[in-house]
Design an enzyme around this catalytic site. Structure first.
Site, PDB file in Angstrom:
ATOM      1  N   GLU A 151       7.618 -18.122 -12.932  1.00  0.00           N
ATOM      2  CA  GLU A 151       7.700 -16.821 -12.262  1.00  0.00           C
ATOM      3  C   GLU A 151       7.963 -17.043 -10.775  1.00  0.00           C
ATOM      4  O   GLU A 151       7.314 -17.871 -10.147  1.00  0.00           O
ATOM      5  CB  GLU A 151       6.366 -16.077 -12.453  1.00  0.00           C
ATOM      6  CG  GLU A 151       6.327 -14.725 -11.803  1.00  0.00           C
ATOM      7  CD  GLU A 151       7.487 -13.844 -12.241  1.00  0.00           C
ATOM      8  OE1 GLU A 151       7.567 -13.516 -13.420  1.00  0.00           O
ATOM      9  OE2 GLU A 151       8.325 -13.487 -11.382  1.00  0.00           O
ATOM     10  N   GLU A 155       4.500 -11.603  -4.117  1.00  0.00           N
ATOM     11  CA  GLU A 155       3.496 -10.544  -4.068  1.00  0.00           C
ATOM     12  C   GLU A 155       3.903  -9.551  -2.991  1.00  0.00           C
ATOM     13  O   GLU A 155       4.435  -9.917  -1.953  1.00  0.00           O
ATOM     14  CB  GLU A 155       2.112 -11.120  -3.782  1.00  0.00           C
ATOM     15  CG  GLU A 155       1.451 -11.628  -5.040  1.00  0.00           C
ATOM     16  CD  GLU A 155       0.027 -12.113  -4.836  1.00  0.00           C
ATOM     17  OE1 GLU A 155      -0.721 -11.491  -4.077  1.00  0.00           O
ATOM     18  OE2 GLU A 155      -0.299 -13.149  -5.435  1.00  0.00           O
ATOM     19  N   LYS A 206       9.776 -24.907 -10.319  1.00  0.00           N
ATOM     20  CA  LYS A 206       8.812 -23.991  -9.702  1.00  0.00           C
ATOM     21  C   LYS A 206       8.062 -24.685  -8.557  1.00  0.00           C
ATOM     22  O   LYS A 206       7.952 -24.162  -7.454  1.00  0.00           O
ATOM     23  CB  LYS A 206       7.836 -23.482 -10.775  1.00  0.00           C
ATOM     24  CG  LYS A 206       6.722 -22.624 -10.247  1.00  0.00           C
ATOM     25  CD  LYS A 206       7.203 -21.315  -9.647  1.00  0.00           C
ATOM     26  CE  LYS A 206       6.103 -20.651  -8.851  1.00  0.00           C
ATOM     27  NZ  LYS A 206       6.535 -19.445  -8.169  1.00  0.00           N
ATOM     28  N   GLY A 259      -0.084 -18.993   3.349  1.00  0.00           N
ATOM     29  CA  GLY A 259      -1.311 -18.816   2.561  1.00  0.00           C
ATOM     30  C   GLY A 259      -0.988 -18.155   1.246  1.00  0.00           C
ATOM     31  O   GLY A 259       0.135 -18.251   0.754  1.00  0.00           O
ATOM     32  N   CYS A 262      -0.354 -18.984  -4.004  1.00  0.00           N
ATOM     33  CA  CYS A 262       0.629 -19.941  -4.553  1.00  0.00           C
ATOM     34  C   CYS A 262       0.894 -21.151  -3.659  1.00  0.00           C
ATOM     35  O   CYS A 262       0.657 -22.283  -4.082  1.00  0.00           O
ATOM     36  CB  CYS A 262       1.934 -19.222  -4.849  1.00  0.00           C
ATOM     37  SG  CYS A 262       1.767 -18.088  -6.244  1.00  0.00           S
TER      38      CYS A 262
HETATM   39  P1  NAD Z   1      -4.756 -13.945 -11.557  1.00  0.00           P
HETATM   40  O1  NAD Z   1      -5.986 -14.728 -11.299  1.00  0.00           O
HETATM   41  O2  NAD Z   1      -4.452 -12.734 -10.743  1.00  0.00           O
HETATM   42  O3  NAD Z   1      -4.724 -13.489 -13.082  1.00  0.00           O
HETATM   43  C1  NAD Z   1      -5.050 -14.314 -14.149  1.00  0.00           C
HETATM   44  C2  NAD Z   1      -5.687 -13.468 -15.238  1.00  0.00           C
HETATM   45  O4  NAD Z   1      -5.804 -14.247 -16.418  1.00  0.00           O
HETATM   46  C3  NAD Z   1      -7.096 -12.975 -14.919  1.00  0.00           C
HETATM   47  O5  NAD Z   1      -7.138 -11.572 -15.046  1.00  0.00           O
HETATM   48  C4  NAD Z   1      -7.976 -13.663 -15.971  1.00  0.00           C
HETATM   49  O6  NAD Z   1      -9.084 -12.881 -16.360  1.00  0.00           O
HETATM   50  C5  NAD Z   1      -7.005 -13.880 -17.095  1.00  0.00           C
HETATM   51  N1  NAD Z   1      -7.365 -14.941 -18.043  1.00  0.00           N
HETATM   52  C6  NAD Z   1      -7.726 -16.227 -17.773  1.00  0.00           C
HETATM   53  N2  NAD Z   1      -7.930 -16.908 -18.906  1.00  0.00           N
HETATM   54  C7  NAD Z   1      -7.694 -16.049 -19.936  1.00  0.00           C
HETATM   55  C8  NAD Z   1      -7.719 -16.172 -21.353  1.00  0.00           C
HETATM   56  N3  NAD Z   1      -8.022 -17.312 -21.965  1.00  0.00           N
HETATM   57  N4  NAD Z   1      -7.434 -15.087 -22.079  1.00  0.00           N
HETATM   58  C9  NAD Z   1      -7.111 -13.916 -21.491  1.00  0.00           C
HETATM   59  N5  NAD Z   1      -7.053 -13.755 -20.160  1.00  0.00           N
HETATM   60  C10 NAD Z   1      -7.337 -14.798 -19.379  1.00  0.00           C
HETATM   61  O7  NAD Z   1      -3.561 -14.984 -11.442  1.00  0.00           O
HETATM   62  P2  NAD Z   1      -2.036 -14.688 -10.948  1.00  0.00           P
HETATM   63  O8  NAD Z   1      -1.961 -14.586  -9.486  1.00  0.00           O
HETATM   64  O9  NAD Z   1      -1.475 -13.606 -11.786  1.00  0.00           O
HETATM   65  O10 NAD Z   1      -1.347 -16.076 -11.339  1.00  0.00           O
HETATM   66  C11 NAD Z   1      -1.138 -16.450 -12.679  1.00  0.00           C
HETATM   67  C12 NAD Z   1      -0.230 -17.663 -12.712  1.00  0.00           C
HETATM   68  O11 NAD Z   1       1.066 -17.311 -12.215  1.00  0.00           O
HETATM   69  C13 NAD Z   1      -0.700 -18.842 -11.853  1.00  0.00           C
HETATM   70  O12 NAD Z   1      -0.382 -20.034 -12.493  1.00  0.00           O
HETATM   71  C14 NAD Z   1       0.111 -18.696 -10.591  1.00  0.00           C
HETATM   72  O13 NAD Z   1       0.305 -19.926  -9.934  1.00  0.00           O
HETATM   73  C15 NAD Z   1       1.435 -18.182 -11.137  1.00  0.00           C
HETATM   74  N6  NAD Z   1       2.209 -17.410 -10.163  1.00  0.00           N
HETATM   75  C16 NAD Z   1       1.593 -16.496  -9.369  1.00  0.00           C
HETATM   76  C17 NAD Z   1       2.357 -15.749  -8.484  1.00  0.00           C
HETATM   77  C18 NAD Z   1       1.709 -14.733  -7.574  1.00  0.00           C
HETATM   78  O14 NAD Z   1       2.394 -14.212  -6.711  1.00  0.00           O
HETATM   79  N7  NAD Z   1       0.420 -14.415  -7.739  1.00  0.00           N
HETATM   80  C19 NAD Z   1       3.745 -15.935  -8.412  1.00  0.00           C
HETATM   81  C20 NAD Z   1       4.344 -16.855  -9.257  1.00  0.00           C
HETATM   82  C21 NAD Z   1       3.558 -17.588 -10.139  1.00  0.00           C
END
Ligand code: NAD
Length: 432
Positions: A151, A155, A206, A259, A262
């Site tokens: 992804e 944000e 990524k 910050g 990511c």
């Molecule tokens: P987040 O912490 O906001 O969300 C993760 C969610 O997963 C939480 O709601 C948690 O309760 C849930 N979860 C965890 N284990 C679970 C399970 N076994 N079953 C069901 N639900 C479960 O995380 P995020 O910011 O959305 O990031 C997710 C991934 O995407 C990470 O690896 C991050 O590096 C990647 N990513 C994030 C962004 C960003 O801008 N936030 C951008 C690109 C990639």
């Protein structure tokens, strides 16, 4: 298509809503009961521009549902997307894979018919193989392929970026899986670059991308420091550099350091992978070290302005890691606030969206203002830490009547320096 999404955080929720808007039948699964309860009753759990309207529209159309049951989300799905967190390990700073491993193990028993399991979480190179192993061990008869689908959303622009991605990268090791992902992303065909690569290449793309962007930010911050000493203006320098198409104009904005959820964790994870593979990723390490140092230096700049004042009061505008989001994870603003707290500063802060998340991190160690003028009462210095556009409109004359000492440290260069000085402020920006 039927899509199950595991994790309804900053990636999972916008992705689920976006895929529903494209006409798919989406089930979002999260293990956090309170989140699912809110979502089920039509309440959004995070702030992203435009997300709430799209969420309501697709809920009403019945294209998206929410559950804590893995079974409900996975059985009958054509594609199961894993979007759980991969936070830094508390000791080694490598990507902590416990949520990925749990999700892969939990989903395995509910797979029915051929299913593509796609990883949107940012995961270390080789994770696709690990997930494959975990699923096969739990459910030896499962008919599935694991695909890397990194992804790249920003944000604050998650909805925009879902519908207008720069590129879609797919790491599929079989033609069968590739076809399913092509179908899922059919609406983007011809509209964006779709890159099909080996799974391990996709996982690396990524990390290599995020590390590069972190280095670019750190680079312009170092150039900003140089400009401050040499009498140049970092914006003029960045503009001149950015006109070179090999460099490009983006990510040349100086600030208090990178910050968010990511860049910090992904640079650490990439550096760790380098060490594990015996490869010296010295540029990434330099960005990590320099960025940590920068936030300390920024806090020192603020403290320097109130040196000699008894019990100085510091007004802070901004706590989110950037504008457009309520996310405070690894926010430079929060780290600077932390440094200031350690030095015994009396802080009153305000953020238009991130105040509640900030409270979870620093609680009553600081005071909170109800708007941007409220924090200024009797303050000795104003520190602007997040680039919310609202702060640009700060009425300097009103600010002047509220503050005790007229000092501004603007770590986002939001205000017009000349106007601030004309209004009687001792003003410090960055890089000029
Ligand atoms: P987040 O912490 O906001 O969300 C993760 C969610 O997963 C939480 O709601 C948690 O309760 C849930 N979860 C965890 N284990 C679970 C399970 N076994 N079953 C069901 N639900 C479960 O995380 P995020 O910011 O959305 O990031 C997710 C991934 O995407 C990470 O690896 C991050 O590096 C990647 N990513 C994030 C962004 C960003 O801008 N936030 C951008 C690109 C990639």
């Amino acid at each position: 298509m039927k899509v199950g999404i595991i994790g309804t955080g900053y990636v999972g929720l916008p992705t689920g809503v976006g895929l529903a808007e494209l006409g798919n039948d989406v089930v979002c699964i999260d293990r956090e009961q309170s989140k699912i309860d809110r979502l089920k009753t039509g309440k959004i759990t995070l702030f992203e521009e435009g997300l709430e309207d799209l969420f309501n529209k697709n809920m009403q159309a019945g294209r998206i549902t929410f559950t804590t049951s893995m079974k409900e989300g996975v059985e009958n799905a054509d594609v199961v997307i894993i979007a759980v967190g991969t936070p830094p390990h508390p000791v080694t700073k490598e990507a902590d894979m416990k949520y990925i491993h749990a999700a892969a193990t939990e989903l395995a028993e509910y797979l029915q018919g051929y299913t593509v399991v796609a990883t949107k979480s940012t995961v270390p190179v080789g994770t696709g193989d690990v997930i494959e192993g975990l699923i096969s061990k739990k459910n030896p008869n499962a008919d599935f392929d694991v695909v890397s689908l990194p992804e790249f959303l920003r944000e604050g622009f998650a909805v925009h970026d879902f519908f207008h991605p720069d590129r879609i990268v797919v790491g599929a090791n079989t033609e069968r899986a590739e076809k399913v992902i092509r179908d899922l992303y059919k609406p983007f065909e011809g509209k964006t670059n779709m890159l099909f690569v080996k799974r391990r290449s996709s996982e690396t793309i990524k990390y290599a991308s995020n590390a590069f962007l972190a280095i670019k930010i750190h680079y312009i911050n170092e150039i900003a420091n140089f400009c401050e000493k040499s009498g140049a203006d970092v914006y003029e320098v960045a503009k001149g550099m950015g006109l070179d198409s090999r460099i490009g104009p983006k990510f040349l904005n100086p600030g208090p350091g990178y910050g968010g959820s990511c860049f910090p964790k992904d640079t650490h994870a990439m550096a760790y992978m380098g060490r594990q593979n015996g490869i010296n990723l010295s540029l990434i390490q330099a960005a990590i070290d320099g960025n940590a140092q920068r936030k300390k230096e920024m806090a020192e700049r603020i403290l320097e302005t109130v040196k000699g004042i008894d019990n100085p009061k510091i007004a802070v505008l901004g706590m989110a890691f950037k504008d457009g989001t309520d996310d405070c994870r690894e926010s430079p603003a929060m780290e600077i606030i932390g440094e200031l707290i350690n030095q015994g500063a009396d802080i009153t802060a305000y953020d238009p969206k991130a105040q509640e998340n900030a409270k979870l991190l620093v609680g009553d160690k600081i005071h909170y203002g109800k708007d941007m003028y409220d924090v200024l009462k009797d303050a000795d210095v104003l520190a602007i830490l997040t680039e919310w556009k609202d702060f640009k409109a700060l009425d300097l004359n009103r600010a002047k009547t509220l503050m005790k000492n007229k000092k501004i440290v603007d770590l986002r260069n939001l205000l017009d320096a000349a106007q601030a000085r004309e209004a009687g402020f001792e003003y410090q920006g960055i890089g000029r």
